[in-house]
Design an enzyme around this catalytic site. Sequence first.
Site, short mmCIF file in Angstrom:
data_model
loop_
_atom_site.label_atom_id
_atom_site.label_comp_id
_atom_site.label_asym_id
_atom_site.label_seq_id
_atom_site.Cartn_x
_atom_site.Cartn_y
_atom_site.Cartn_z
N GLY B 71 20.69 71.58 33.44
CA GLY B 71 19.47 71.18 31.78
C GLY B 71 21.00 70.99 31.14
N SER B 197 15.75 71.91 34.61
CA SER B 197 17.02 72.79 35.41
C SER B 197 16.61 72.85 36.79
CB SER B 197 17.43 73.16 34.29
OG SER B 197 18.50 74.42 35.10
N HIS B 199 17.66 76.01 38.53
CA HIS B 199 17.69 77.11 38.19
C HIS B 199 17.06 78.22 37.31
CE1 HIS B 199 19.72 79.03 35.31
NE2 HIS B 199 20.13 77.76 34.63
N THR B 235 29.36 61.91 44.26
CA THR B 235 29.14 61.69 45.79
C THR B 235 27.38 63.04 44.96
OG1 THR B 235 30.52 62.04 47.11
CG2 THR B 235 28.95 63.36 47.66
N CYS B 322 21.86 81.05 27.69
CA CYS B 322 22.99 80.76 27.65
C CYS B 322 23.61 79.88 27.33
CB CYS B 322 22.06 78.93 28.02
SG CYS B 322 20.69 79.12 28.96
#
Lengths: 381, 381
Positions: B71, B197, B199, B235, B322
């Site tokens: 996020g 996000s 999670h 990647t 966060c």
Amino acid sequence: MKRVYMDHASTTPVDPFVLEAMLPYFSEKFGNASSMHSFGVDARRALDESRIRASAAINSNPDEIVFTSGGTESDNLAIKGTAYGNKKRHIITDRIEHKAVLNPCRFLEEKGFKVTYLPVDRYGLVDITEVEKSITKDTFLISVMHANNEIGTIQPIEEIGEIAADKGIIFHTDAVQTAGKLPLNMKKMNVDLLSISSHKLYGPKGVGALYVREGARLEPLIHGGGHEKNLRSGTENIPGIVGFSHALELSVKKMSEDSERLTRLRDRLIKGVLEVDCCRLNGHPKKRLQNNAHFTFPNMKQIDLVSELSRKNIYASAASACSAHSTGASHVLSAIGLTAEEACKSLRLTLGRINNEEDIEYVIEKIQYLTKNGCQITENI
Amino acid sequence: MKRVYMDHASTTPVDPFVLEAMLPYFSEKFGNASSMHSFGVDARRALDESRIRASAAINSNPDEIVFTSGGTESDNLAIKGTAYGNKKRHIITDRIEHKAVLNPCRFLEEKGFKVTYLPVDRYGLVDITEVEKSITKDTFLISVMHANNEIGTIQPIEEIGEIAADKGIIFHTDAVQTAGKLPLNMKKMNVDLLSISSHKLYGPKGVGALYVREGARLEPLIHGGGHEKNLRSGTENIPGIVGFSHALELSVKKMSEDSERLTRLRDRLIKGVLEVDCCRLNGHPKKRLQNNAHFTFPNMKQIDLVSELSRKNIYASAASACSAHSTGASHVLSAIGLTAEEACKSLRLTLGRINNEEDIEYVIEKIQYLTKNGCQITENI
């Protein structure tokens, strides 16, 4: 049927031991490392331990490790992070860097920076005297990769780092292809910034690190909650970081054994493939990664050798697999003097832990067959 | 002993079904999606399928999904990516955004951009007429979050989006807290850019997405091999992306059932906790996330309620998890009019799939006990 994966420079399978170490952090110890309660404390502990583990593997201090989403982000953070907020405007790099270095440099050129792209010799080596000559009073950053992802050539990093240090210039190296393969000692290597990717060394994708020497000043690329000492915000990817740090540690533990075995296998591979008429080895004959073999078959008719080998269950690469579906000829092969046609008749084989003697003989046989008779291709073999 | 995790706004455990979907991509189907051989083809297929799965969950086109590392990166890409290369210089946002929005805005201010931080009312609501009044000819971006991560207030996104669309201004919303909880329909929501996000919705950490409406112009933050339509190089994290897309799909499937159950549990929790003397609910009474309860206990003596609850195996939060180890009082609580002291006597409880009626009664009992007797704290309960 036999399956031989020889594309380890593109990516590697996650080691079962590494996956096992990661698993508890998905659904059990799933806390946010910023939370103050015990789920958070467990996550924070895993993060701290991973940082210590990763730093020990490259002989740095734990607080010099910044976890990122991978090698490309690490390269971007190193280059743009050093450029932003710097009053000087000149960067030195070389023509065979990975696009994760070249494209940030090109972006900075659009923003008014000046970039010198050093040539390389036919083996892919950067000339140290060229580095020295290119330095101006305005140079603040030198970025030269540790080893090339296509042709495997290993650059004289310590010498370049010494020059940079003498002049007070920040030195970054992309060690994505060497971490876990060559010893990395941050106390000795004259490097200020060093990029590592997890999925190239039997760790999970989506994670990597930038080593940032204590005192090196960087602007973050991703701003937010102030994670990673304010250099890389975003909730830490604990399972990924745990896996990465274990994979890095394991690679270092196995390095000497792996290296000896891979060198032997690679040398046999090179010897066998070079029996093909007109076949040439690209990259340096000695200063090359132990798992890299890169060939050009100039007499071969235009075929897609990678696809043909894939049909025989041999998985190889024609150019850097990190360039998503790009169609242009390799800038690396062009820089070492190959024509576009020669570049398209080239093949990279990169060995790994799962390869053995039998694989090597199988691959030699198939390549000799596919390229035989003056490199004519038969319908079926 | 009973353990009650009520910090789902910080992070969530990976759903076992999601983990199962991810597992084959670590060590078996481990290819690089850019490789041309069959390992690469398998990885590319998983990537394409994930993109279709994720886009279906928000009713967008697959090519409007850009996978990121989470996020925070999505917010940074939306804001800085829109700003770079734009000739206009004015951004409108609000005071209670996540730091992943506020700090990129502050960074852009240092680079010469002008940012209006709109106030919110005591419930945390942005006033639409304020948005309208703040628009100038120089405004190119409005960024208002879908729902707040601390107090759960849901903003009038569609109305703000309509205003933005009328004026030809790009509209970004941080939907990190709402994806999987509220319906997201990109064909109807008047949104140009939307951050998600993984999670926060029972997917793995280290992955997320930015929805980028077809035609919206963005500069990448991470340059390299040109992945994700050149908007995000590196990647692709296939196991993470597979897990994320499954988690998002699952959340949408379970949304109506989960929402009804969580609303009922949350209402019971709020009713029970509000029996505490002087306790107040923060955030909007109606326009709030179904899993969010946020309280201030003004009469409570200064204690660390989160730590006390953690000792009773109840895992809650005092502010946005966060923000890594930040010590300042919450900017959100300050914006809705709480003093620093009141902010420090506040508690966030965020429910999730694993919580049940018994958990709710247990938490109510412990909070009532810890804050009882005019909110004195006894030594042991």
